[in-house]
Design a protein around this motif. Structure first.
Motif, short mmCIF file in Angstrom:
data_model
loop_
_atom_site.label_atom_id
_atom_site.label_comp_id
_atom_site.label_asym_id
_atom_site.label_seq_id
_atom_site.Cartn_x
_atom_site.Cartn_y
_atom_site.Cartn_z
N ILE A 128 4.15 49.06 -20.48
CA ILE A 128 5.21 49.74 -21.22
C ILE A 128 6.04 50.59 -20.27
O ILE A 128 5.52 51.48 -19.58
N LEU A 129 7.34 50.32 -20.22
CA LEU A 129 8.26 51.12 -19.42
C LEU A 129 8.63 52.37 -20.21
O LEU A 129 9.08 52.28 -21.35
N THR A 130 8.45 53.53 -19.59
CA THR A 130 8.67 54.79 -20.28
C THR A 130 9.53 55.74 -19.46
O THR A 130 9.61 55.65 -18.23
N VAL A 131 10.14 56.68 -20.18
CA VAL A 131 10.86 57.80 -19.58
C VAL A 131 10.41 59.06 -20.31
O VAL A 131 9.87 58.97 -21.42
N MET A 169 8.41 45.26 -12.99
CA MET A 169 9.65 45.95 -12.59
C MET A 169 10.41 45.16 -11.52
O MET A 169 11.65 45.17 -11.50
N ALA A 170 9.68 44.47 -10.65
CA ALA A 170 10.34 43.61 -9.67
C ALA A 170 11.08 42.47 -10.37
O ALA A 170 12.18 42.07 -9.95
N LEU A 171 10.49 41.96 -11.44
CA LEU A 171 11.17 40.92 -12.23
C LEU A 171 12.42 41.48 -12.90
O LEU A 171 13.45 40.79 -12.96
N SER A 202 10.93 57.59 -14.30
CA SER A 202 10.37 56.62 -15.24
C SER A 202 9.05 56.13 -14.69
O SER A 202 8.70 56.39 -13.54
N ALA A 203 8.32 55.41 -15.53
CA ALA A 203 7.05 54.83 -15.10
C ALA A 203 6.68 53.70 -16.04
O ALA A 203 7.07 53.70 -17.21
N ILE A 204 5.92 52.76 -15.52
CA ILE A 204 5.46 51.65 -16.36
C ILE A 204 3.93 51.67 -16.36
O ILE A 204 3.30 51.62 -15.31
#
Length: 320
Positions: A128-131, A169-171, A202-204
Motif C-alpha cells: 500500500i502506497l501511503t502519505v 515503485m520501480a514499476l 511517502s512510503a509503501i
C-alpha cells in the motif's frame, strides 16, 4: 539342516522387523517438534502470522511448530539454511517471493527451484502506497503529477532495497516516467517512524500499516494487489488507477530438496487445515491479511514460473 533353517528364520525375522520399524517411523511423522524459520526479525506481521500458522498446524500434526527468526539476506536466510537441513520435514522455512529475484541481482548460494521442496502457500502480501494524513496529495494521480513536476524530489520508504515494495515503485516509475527518491529501511517499523517524523514524504508498506491507516495517521493512495483487498476496500489498485501492473507476493512454506512425498503431503494437509482454524483466521483478520492457499503441486509450479519471470522484471525496471 536345523541350524540352517534356524538361521534363515532369524534373518527373515530381522529383515521383517527392520522393514516394520522403517514403516512405523515413516508413519509416525512427525514424532518430535518441527522448526519453522521466519527469515525476518521477531514482532513483525510475518512473524506474528507465522506463529499463528504454526500453532494451528500443530493441532493437526500433534507436535509443536517452533518458530526460529533468522533475519538478513533480503529474506533469504531460511533458504540458505535449507541447503544443509536434513530432508526429514523437521526443519522448514518461509519462502518469500524475493528469493526468486535475488539470483538475478547478486550472487547467491542457492537455486530457489532446485534446492527447495515447496509444501504450500498460505497468504499473500498487499503493498500500500501511503502519505501522511496531513499531505496535500490525496490521490495517486496527485502523487504522479507532483513527482513529474519535481523530478527526484518525492521520497518514498520501503523495508529494503530489492523488496517487492521497491519493485512496485520501480514499476510505477517505469510506467509513468517519473523519477522518485528511494529511501530503503531495515523494516516496516523504521519506515513508519520516518514517515510519521516527516523524514520521508511517502512510503509503501505491507499490511503493517493498517493500524496507522485505521487511526487516521496516514492516507492510502493505491495498492499493488491484483484486486482490492477487503481490508483496503476503499483504496484503488495501481491497475485500476490506470498504471497497468500489480505485484503478487504469496508466502508459503518450503523444505530442503529431497523431502519425501508422504512428509510433504502431511505438512501440506496441516497448512490447509490451518486455513480453517478459528485461531489462525482471527490473527489474519487482525492484520487485514488475505489468505492464499496453494497445495504443494500448485506452489511448486508457481515457484518455477516466478523464478522464470523475475529475470525479465529485474532487467525491465533496472534493478540489476
Amino acid at each position: 539342516m536345523q541350524r540352517r533353517t534356524w538361521m534363515a528364520v532369524v534373518v527373515a525375522t530381522t529383515l521383517g522387523m527392520g522393514t516394520g520399524m522403517a514403516q512405523a517411523q515413516g508413519e509416525a511423522f512427525p514424532n518430535k517438534p518441527i522448526t519453522l524459520i521466519v527469515p525476518y526479525g521477531p514482532g513483525g506481521v510475518t512473524d506474528v502470522i507465522a506463529r499463528a500458522l504454526g500453532a494451528s498446524m500443530g493441532k493437526t500434526l500433534g507436535q509443536t511448530v517452533v518458530v526460529e527468526n533468522k533475519a538478513g539476506a533480503a529474506g533469504a536466510m531460511g533458504v540458505v539454511d535449507m541447503l544443509t537441513a536434513r530432508p526429514d520435514g523437521y526443519r522448514l522455512t518461509l519462502a518469500p517471493v524475493g528469493i526468486f529475484r535475488q539470483p538475478y541481482i547478486q550472487k547467491v548460494a542457492y537455486d530457489p527451484v532446485r534446492d527447495l521442496t515447496y509444501i504450500a502457500s498460505f497468504m499473500t502480501y498487499d503493498f500500500i502506497l501511503t502519505v501522511p494524513a496531513s499531505s496535500p496529495i490525496r490521490t495517486l494521480q496527485d502523487y504522479v503529477a507532483w513527482a513529474r513536476q519535481h523530478p527526484g524530489q518525492m521520497s518514498y520508504g520501503t523495508p529494503g532495497k530489492f523488496t517487492a515494495n521497491h519493485v512496485a515503485m520501480a514499476l510505477l516509475e517505469k510506467k509513468t516516467g517519473i523519477q522518485l527518491n528511494h529511501a530503503p529501511f531495515k523494516g516496516d517499523a523504521d519506515a513508519i517512524s520516518a514517515l510519521a517524523g516527516g523524514h520521508i514524504q511517502s512510503a509503501i508498506f505491507a499490511n503493517s500499516i493498517l493500524p496507522q491507516l485505521q487511526a487516521g495517521k496516514v492516507r492510502a493512495l493505491a495498492t499493488a494487489a491484483d484486486r482490492r483487498p477487503e481490508a483496503f476496500a476503499d483504496v484503488p489498485t495501481f491497475r485500476e488507477a490506470g498504471y497497468g501492473f500489480d505485484v503478487p507476493s504469496p508466502l508459503g512454506i518450503a523444505g530442503p530438496k529431497g523431502l519425501p512425498q508422504e512428509v510433504v503431503r502431511k505438512l501440506d494437509a496441516a497448512v490447509k487445515a490451518a486455513m480453517n482454524d478459528p485461531g489462525f483466521q482471527q490473527v489474519v483478520a487482525n492484520y487485514g491479511i488475505r489468505t492464499d492457499y496453494r497445495d504443494h503441486q500448485a506452489y511448486a509450479a508457481f515457484a518455477q514460473q516466478a523464478f522464470a519471470e523475475e529475470k525479465a522484471i529485474v532487467q525491465g525496471i533496472g534493478l540489476d
